[in-house]
Design an enzyme around this catalytic site. Structure first.
Site, short mmCIF file in Angstrom:
data_model
loop_
_atom_site.label_atom_id
_atom_site.label_comp_id
_atom_site.label_asym_id
_atom_site.label_seq_id
_atom_site.Cartn_x
_atom_site.Cartn_y
_atom_site.Cartn_z
N TYR A 452 33.98 18.28 66.73
CA TYR A 452 34.84 19.25 66.03
C TYR A 452 34.17 19.68 64.75
O TYR A 452 33.50 20.58 64.48
CB TYR A 452 36.22 18.86 65.82
CG TYR A 452 37.08 20.27 65.33
CD1 TYR A 452 37.74 21.07 66.25
CD2 TYR A 452 37.69 20.26 63.94
CE1 TYR A 452 38.21 22.31 65.82
CE2 TYR A 452 38.17 21.21 63.61
CZ TYR A 452 38.57 22.29 64.40
OH TYR A 452 39.34 23.36 63.81
N SER A 532 37.23 25.94 69.44
CA SER A 532 37.55 26.57 68.07
C SER A 532 36.46 26.51 66.97
O SER A 532 35.42 26.79 67.28
CB SER A 532 38.66 26.15 67.77
OG SER A 532 39.52 27.03 66.55
N ASP A 616 44.08 35.31 72.55
CA ASP A 616 43.73 34.57 71.52
C ASP A 616 43.80 35.31 70.26
O ASP A 616 43.00 36.10 70.11
CB ASP A 616 42.52 33.73 71.64
CG ASP A 616 42.54 32.58 70.72
OD1 ASP A 616 42.89 32.58 69.78
OD2 ASP A 616 41.45 31.85 70.75
N HIS A 651 44.81 30.43 72.19
CA HIS A 651 43.93 29.66 71.67
C HIS A 651 44.19 28.33 72.36
O HIS A 651 43.11 27.28 72.09
CB HIS A 651 44.20 29.47 70.30
CG HIS A 651 42.91 29.12 69.25
ND1 HIS A 651 41.69 29.42 69.30
CD2 HIS A 651 42.89 28.19 68.67
CE1 HIS A 651 41.17 28.95 68.65
NE2 HIS A 651 41.52 27.73 68.14
#
Length: 691
Positions: A452, A532, A616, A651
C-alpha cells in the site's frame, strides 16, 4: 487482443507553461451514454477473455468452498442485550444478532434483506448509551453517500423518516434526544465524481424533519474543512469536533453539553498533528496525539483549560507506534513492533498492570468496551491463521478461546517469515513472506507482491480466504511495509509523501528484486497487486519497471495525479501527494510518476488486469478508465491489458461476498494463466467438489 476503440478528443491543459494532453478526458463523465457504452464494450472484451481461462470455474468453486464457514464478530453489550455479527458462510452481508442473558439469539438486523442482489450494505450502527435506540447507515451500490435509519431497539420498529445524503460520517448520540452526523452539500453535476470539500456537522433531534437539523460546525468560510467528525463522550458530558483539511492532521474543539450556553472551545487550532479524545473521567480528558510524539502518546488535560500547552504526559511515547483502546476501566495500548502486535494494560492512573500475553505472533484487535464491562473480547490473526476471538477478563488478565473458525484450511501447513531488505537508498524495509512449508525456492513459484505505502496506513498480518486459495496453489504471498505507511510512525509516513513519494515505489521495486534474487520467484512468475493508493503504487511501478513483473493488478487506483484533487474528496489527499497546482516543482514531480502520463508507446507492459467499480466515489473510476485506454493504445507485444469494471459497486467496502468471490477467481485466474499455466498447479484441492 482486439480492444474496443477508445475515441481520442483533443483536450489540453497548461501547467506553469507546460502543455499536457488529456485525450481521454471524456471518460471522466460517468453520466454520459458514451462512457456507459465504453464500459459495456470493455467488460465484454474482458469477460470474453476471462471465460477462456480453463480453470477459472475451478478457482471460483474452491473459493466458494473455502469461504463457506461460519464467521463471528466479537460480542458487545448494549442495554439488556449482547449483540454480535455473524455470517453463516456465503451470505453476502453479515447479519446482526442479539441475545438477552441465556436466551436464544434472535436476528436484530439482516442487511441481506436490504436489496435483492446484496449490493446495499450496512455502513455503520450506533446505539444510545442505554441501548434503547439505534441508528444505522446503509450504502447503496458501494457509494460513500449514505442514508440513516432510526430504530426502537427493543421492538426493532423504525421510529421516523430516513435521513439522506450523509457522507464520511459516524452517528454519535446525545442521550436519547438525537445524534450528530456529518455531510456535504450535494454537488452540482455527478454525485459520484463532482468535488466535495466543505464538510458540515449537523445535530438531528428525534421527531423533527431532517431539513430542520441544526448546523453545528462547518457552515462558514472560517470553518471550511474537508473532513469533520463529531463525537459525544461516553458520559454524555462533552461534544468533541475534529476538523481536517487533509487525511493527516486535525484541529480539535470541545463543548460542555451540560452548559446550556456552552461554546465550542478550541483545544488544537492547527493541523500539524493528529489528535483525538479517547476517554474522560469527569472533566479530566485523555487525548491520543502525535504532537511532538511521532509514534503517538496519551496525554491528559482538564476540560476547563484544554489547550495543548496544558497537556501532561500520561502514557509517554515509545519507539513503537501506539494504537490504544479502552474498556472495563482500563487502557489497552497496542504497539506495532515491526508490524507485529504487542499489548500492555494500564489503569486510569497510568500504572502498568500487565503485558498481555498474546496467542501468537500476529495482529490483535479489540479490547474495547464500556467502563463497567466485566469481560472484553479481542481477535487474533496472521497471514496463515484465520481470525479467532478470545474472551478477556480485565481484572485478572486471563482469557479463553471464545470462537475459532472451522475452515477447510490447515495453518500448520504454511509458514510466515519476516525478512528485512535494503531499498534503493539503503533504508531497511520489513517484509512478511507466507507460503506452504516445503516450497522449493527455485525461482518458479507464482508470487503476489502486495503493498500500500501511503496515508499512514499500516499493513499488519491478517488472514484472507483469497490468499489462502492462492497459497494452496503453491503461491507465495509477500507483503512489504513500505514508507508512506504508518508502521514506524509519522516519520515513516512522511518519508513517502509529496516529493518523497518515489521512495515508496523504490521500496516496492526493491522488494520484487529481493524475491527474485533469493529465488522465491522470478520475473516470469511475479505479480504485483495493490488497491486505491496501492493501485497507484502498482501503476507507477509497472510504468517505471515494466521488465520486473509478469502480471500487474492495479485495483481502484489513483492513476491521474494531475487531476485527482478535482474529484469528490480527492483534494483531501494533498498531504500525501501535493497537487499539480501547488507550484512547478510539484507539478513536474507528479507528472513524472503519474501512471496515466507515463504509459509509453512501443513498450512491452506486463499482462495487466485493471479493476474498478462504476459507483466508486472515493477514487472515481475515470482514473482506471484513462489508464486502461492508454495501455491498450500503447502496449507492445501480446500481453493483454484489460479492465474489469464491477457494476453497482464502489471502492470495496460492503461488496457482496458473491461479487468478491467472482473477483478473486478472475484475478487469480488471469494471473496464473499469464504465468503460463493451462491447469491449476495444485489440482488435488479440487477433488472434494469433483467427486
Amino acid at each position: 487482443m482486439n480492444y474496443p476503440v477508445t475515441a481520442k478528443v483533443d483536450t489540453l491543459d497548461t501547467y506553469f507553461g507546460t502543455e499536457v494532453k488529456d485525450p481521454y478526458r471524456w471518460l471522466e463523465d460517468d453520466r454520459s451514454p458514451e462512457t456507459e457504452a465504453w464500459v459495456k464494450e470493455q467488460n465484454k472484451t474482458t469477460f470474453g477473455y476471462l471465460e477462456h481461462i480453463p480453470f477459472r470455474n475451478d478457482l471460483k468453486n474452491r473459493l466458494e468452498k473455502l469461504w463457506n464457514y461460519e464467521k463471528l464478530g466479537s460480542p458487545f453489550k448494549k442495554g439488556d442485550y449482547t449483540y454480535f455479527y455473524k455470517n453463516d458462510g456465503l451470505q453476502n452481508q453479515y447479519v446482526i444478532y442479539r441475545a438477552k442473558g441465556d436466551e436464544e439469539p434472535e436476528v436484530f438486523l439482516d442487511p441481506n434483506t436490504f436489496s435483492e442482489d446484496g449490493t446495499t450494505s450496512l455502513a455503520g450502527l450506533s446505539f444510545t448509551k442505554d441501548g434503547s435506540l439505534a441508528a444505522y447507515q446503509i450504502s447503496e451500490g458501494g457509494s460513500d453517500w449514505r442514508k440513516a435509519i432510526i430504530l426502537n431497539a427493543e421492538t426493532k420498529e423504525i421510529v421516523e423518516d430516513t435521513l439522506i445524503d450523509i457522507k464520511f460520517s459516524g452517528l454519535s448520540w446525545k442521550g436519547k434526544e438525537g445524534f450528530y452526523y456529518s455531510s456535504y452539500d450535494k454537488p452540482k453535476g455527478s454525485e459520484l465524481s463532482a468535488k466535495t470539500d466543505q464538510h458540515k456537522v449537523y445535530y438531528h433531534k428525534l421527531g423533527t424533519p431532517q431539513k430542520d437539523d441544526e448546523l453545528i460546525f462547518g457552515g462558514t468560510s472560517l470553518e471550511k474543512h474537508r473532513y469533520i467528525g463529531a463525537n459525544v463522550t461516553e458520559d454524555n458530558k462533552y461534544l468533541l469536533i475534529s476538523a481536517s483539511v487533509s487525511t493527516s492532521g486535525n484541529k480539535l474543539f470541545i463543548q460542555n453539553l451540560e452548559d446550556p450556553n456552552g461554546l465550542l472551545i478550541p483545544m488544537v487550532e492547527d493541523t500539524d498533528s493528529d489528535n483525538y479524545v479517547i476517554d474522560n473521567i469527569g472533566s479530566k480528558l485523555y487525548i491520543v496525539t502525535n504532537r511532538n510524539a511521532p509514534n503517538k502518546k496519551i496525554v491528559t488535560v482538564d476540560a476547563a483549560n484544554p489547550e495543548a500547552k496544558n497537556w501532561e504526559d500520561f502514557i509517554p511515547e515509545t519507539e513503537n507506534v501506539l494504537s490504544p483502546n479502552t474498556g472495563g476501566g482500563y487502557f489497552f495500548t497496542e504497539y506495532m513492533v515491526d508490524a507485529i502486535s504487542k499489548v500492555n494494560q494500564y489503569d486510569y492512573d497510568g500504572k502498568l498492570i500487565r503485558e498481555v500475553e498474546l496467542p501468537g505472533i500476529g495482529s490483535v484487535g479489540g479490547f474495547g468496551g464500556e467502563k463497567e464491562d466485566k469481560e472484553l473480547y479481542f481477535s487474533f490473526t496472521n497471514y496463515n491463521t484465520p481470525g479467532s476471538t478470545y474472551k478477556y477478563d480485565p481484572a485478572t488478565g486471563e482469557y479463553e478461546l471464545y470462537w475459532k473458525p472451522e475452515i477447510d484450511f490447515n495453518p500448520e501447513d504454511y509458514t510466515s517469515e519476516q525478512v528485512f531488505y535494503s531499498s534503493k537508498d539503503g533504508t531497511k524495509i520489513p517484509m512478511i513472506i507466507t507460503y506452504r512449508k516445503g516450497t522449493e525456492l527455485n525461482g518458479k513459484n507464482p508470487t503476489i507482491l502486495y503493498a500500500y505505502g501511503g496515508f499512514n496506513v499500516s499493513l499488519t498480518p491478517s488472514f484472507s480466504i483469497g490468499n489462502a486459495v492462492w497459497m494452496e496453489q503453491g503461491g507465495i504471498y509477500a507483503v512489504p511495509n513500505l514508507r508512506g505507511g504508518g508502521e514506524y510512525g509519522k516519520k515513516w509516513h512522511d518519508a513517502g509523501i509529496k516529493t518523497k513519494k518515489q521512495n515508496v515505489f523504490d521500496d516496492f521495486i526493491a522488494a520484487a528484486e529481493y524475491l527474485i534474487e533469493n529465488k522465491y520467484t522470478s520475473k516470469e512468475y511475479l505479480a504485483i497487486r495493490g488497491g486505491s493508493n496501492g493501485g497507484l503504487l502498482v501503476g507507477s511501478t509497472m510504468t517505471q519497471r515494466p521488465d520486473l513483473m509478469q502480471v500487474a493488478l492495479p485495483a481502484v487506483g489513483v492513476m491521474d495525479m494531475l487531476r485527482y484533487h478535482t474529484f469528490t474528496a480527492g483534494a483531501g489527499w494533498a498531504y500525501d501527494y501535493g497537487t499539480a497546482e501547488d507550484d512547478n516543482e510539484m507539478f513536474q514531480y507528479l507528472k513524472g510518476y503519474s501512471p496515466v502520463h507515463n504509459v509509453k508507446a512501443g513498450t512491452a507492459y506486463p499482462a495487466t488486469l485493471v479493476t474498478t467499480g462504476d459507483h466508486d466515489d472515493r477514487v472515481v473510476p475515470a482514473h482506471s478508465f484513462k489508464f486502461a485506454a492508454e495501455l491498450q493504445e500503447k502496449q507492445e507485444g501480446t500481453n493483454p491489458t484489460l479492465i474489469r469494471i464491477e457494476t453497482n459497486a464502489g471502492h470495496g467496502a460492503g461488496t457482496p461476498v458473491s461479487k468478491t468471490i467472482e473477483q478473486y477467481a478472475d484475478i487469480f485466474g488471469f494471473t496464473l494463466y499469464n504465468m503460463g499455466y493451462t491447469e491449476l498447479p495444485n489440482k488435488s484441492v479440487l477433488k472434494d467438489f469433483k467427486e
